[in-house]
Design an enzyme around this catalytic site. Structure first.
Site, mmCIF file in Angstrom:
data_model
loop_
_atom_site.group_PDB
_atom_site.id
_atom_site.type_symbol
_atom_site.label_atom_id
_atom_site.label_comp_id
_atom_site.label_asym_id
_atom_site.label_seq_id
_atom_site.Cartn_x
_atom_site.Cartn_y
_atom_site.Cartn_z
ATOM 1 N N TRP A 108 0.856 -1.190 0.000
ATOM 2 C CA TRP A 108 0.000 0.000 0.000
ATOM 3 C C TRP A 108 0.886 1.233 0.000
ATOM 4 O O TRP A 108 1.914 1.238 0.679
ATOM 5 C CB TRP A 108 -0.867 -0.024 1.265
ATOM 6 C CG TRP A 108 -1.788 1.154 1.425
ATOM 7 C CD1 TRP A 108 -3.092 1.223 1.027
ATOM 8 C CD2 TRP A 108 -1.497 2.415 2.035
ATOM 9 N NE1 TRP A 108 -3.623 2.452 1.351
ATOM 10 C CE2 TRP A 108 -2.654 3.201 1.968
ATOM 11 C CE3 TRP A 108 -0.356 2.982 2.627
ATOM 12 C CZ2 TRP A 108 -2.727 4.508 2.466
ATOM 13 C CZ3 TRP A 108 -0.409 4.273 3.116
ATOM 14 C CH2 TRP A 108 -1.582 5.030 3.043
ATOM 15 N N SER A 114 4.961 -5.361 2.657
ATOM 16 C CA SER A 114 4.088 -4.577 3.521
ATOM 17 C C SER A 114 2.676 -5.160 3.559
ATOM 18 O O SER A 114 2.483 -6.281 4.012
ATOM 19 C CB SER A 114 4.094 -3.118 3.058
ATOM 20 O OG SER A 114 3.514 -2.276 4.013
ATOM 21 N N MET A 115 1.681 -4.431 3.069
ATOM 22 C CA MET A 115 0.316 -4.941 3.068
ATOM 23 C C MET A 115 0.222 -6.277 2.344
ATOM 24 O O MET A 115 -0.593 -7.138 2.703
ATOM 25 C CB MET A 115 -0.607 -3.921 2.406
ATOM 26 C CG MET A 115 -2.053 -4.361 2.351
ATOM 27 S SD MET A 115 -3.145 -3.155 1.589
ATOM 28 C CE MET A 115 -4.687 -4.095 1.708
ATOM 29 N N ASP A 127 12.415 0.934 10.529
ATOM 30 C CA ASP A 127 11.112 1.062 9.886
ATOM 31 C C ASP A 127 10.159 1.801 10.830
ATOM 32 O O ASP A 127 9.777 1.283 11.876
ATOM 33 C CB ASP A 127 10.561 -0.333 9.566
ATOM 34 C CG ASP A 127 9.315 -0.305 8.704
ATOM 35 O OD1 ASP A 127 8.604 0.713 8.726
ATOM 36 O OD2 ASP A 127 9.059 -1.305 8.014
ATOM 37 N N HIS A 187 11.137 1.516 5.885
ATOM 38 C CA HIS A 187 10.114 0.583 5.411
ATOM 39 C C HIS A 187 10.351 0.170 3.956
ATOM 40 O O HIS A 187 10.163 -0.991 3.596
ATOM 41 C CB HIS A 187 8.738 1.245 5.538
ATOM 42 C CG HIS A 187 7.590 0.341 5.267
ATOM 43 N ND1 HIS A 187 7.353 -0.798 5.995
ATOM 44 C CD2 HIS A 187 6.597 0.406 4.336
ATOM 45 C CE1 HIS A 187 6.269 -1.405 5.550
ATOM 46 N NE2 HIS A 187 5.792 -0.696 4.535
#
Length: 273
Positions: free
Chosen positions: A29, A95-96, A224, A253
């Protein structure tokens, strides 16, 4: 452009490059499949077949009004795998995207999958609750949604600084790359962008961790500030038996952009082992 029909008819755009063991890349995302530019080319040149698709609501896929819960998103991943009829698949989620992999592994029994890599993943549970005291306060996610609704371009520009680990006097990536990823982010629908914040903030993947019965690589940066390592990478690695945990010292991140060569090398070594 090539599309795959999801279970509810939503059209999902995908890119399918090369030959060899299939690797499906699940983006983070608020980006789309193009975020894998540096990885998809490198993995394909290393002799792997790489498949990257746009999550519904983002990039070139259909901007549906509903379907931004992880059960639906995991079913979308299944639709991609079934339509291409791939076997011996490696999943790589950023991530997502790590959440989609986790939910797919439990909801669909890990069918077709022989290994998985979770990069800066939101698993196993982001939200701070009484039984998850190290999580992120709900006010943070509420603020994200409010910022997106008020002025999405401004929010994205501000969010990028944390995402990439941009400091007062230095940045690990060029301003041009930050501008480009901002363009990718704005291709997503406003509804999908806010609904997915709720999804990755509130979905509890702790029960899904037991479904990882394949070799799993967990990569996370210890700087992160978007998805803190203690509540995510460390907890994920601890919850998956035999998982290999690799910490990128000082990494933010956005390791697919800030640590391109190292991430590519780690992924290739893991995927071709």
């Amino acid at each position: 452009m090539p599309f795959i029909a999801a279970h509810d008819g939503a059209q999902l755009f995908f890119k399918d490059w090369g030959r060899g063991r299939p690797v499906v890349l699940v983006h983070g995302w608020p980006l789309d499949a193009d975020m894998w530019e540096f990885q998809q080319r490198a993995l394909t040149e290393a002799g792997l077949r790489t498949i990257a698709y746009d999550r519904r609501g983002f990039g070139r896929s259909d901007q549906t009004w509903d379907g931004y819960d992880y059960d639906t998103l995991a079913d979308d991943l299944k639709s991609v795998l079934d339509a291409l009829d791939v076997q011996d698949v490696a999943l790589v989620g950023f991530s997502m995207g790590g959440g989609e992999i986790a939910r797919y592994m439990s909801r669909h029994g890990g069918a077709r999958i022989t290994r998985a890599a979770l990069v800066s993943s939101v698993t196993p549970y982001m939200l701070k609750t009484p039984d998850n005291p190290e999580g992120v306060d709900s006010a943070v996610f509420d603020g994200m949604i409010a910022g997106l609704k008020k002025d999405r371009p401004h929010f994205m520009a501000t969010f990028a600084k944390t995402f990439f680990g941009v400091g007062m006097l230095s940045s690990p990536v060029s301003s041009d790359l930050i501008e480009w990823t901002g363009t990718l982010a704005m291709r997503g629908s406003p509804k999908a962008t806010t609904a997915c914040v709720t999804a990755f903030a509130e979905t509890d993947f702790r029960a899904d961790m037991a479904a990882f019965r394949v070799p799993t690589l967990v990569i996370h940066g210890d700087a992160d500030r978007t998805v803190p390592i203690d509540v995510s990478g460390k907890a994920t690695a601890a919850a998956i038996p035999g998982a290999k945990f690799v910490v990128y010292d000082g990494a933010p991140h956005a390791v697919p952009f800030t640590h391109v060569e190292r991430l590519n090398a780690d992924l290739i070594a893991f995927l071709k082992d």
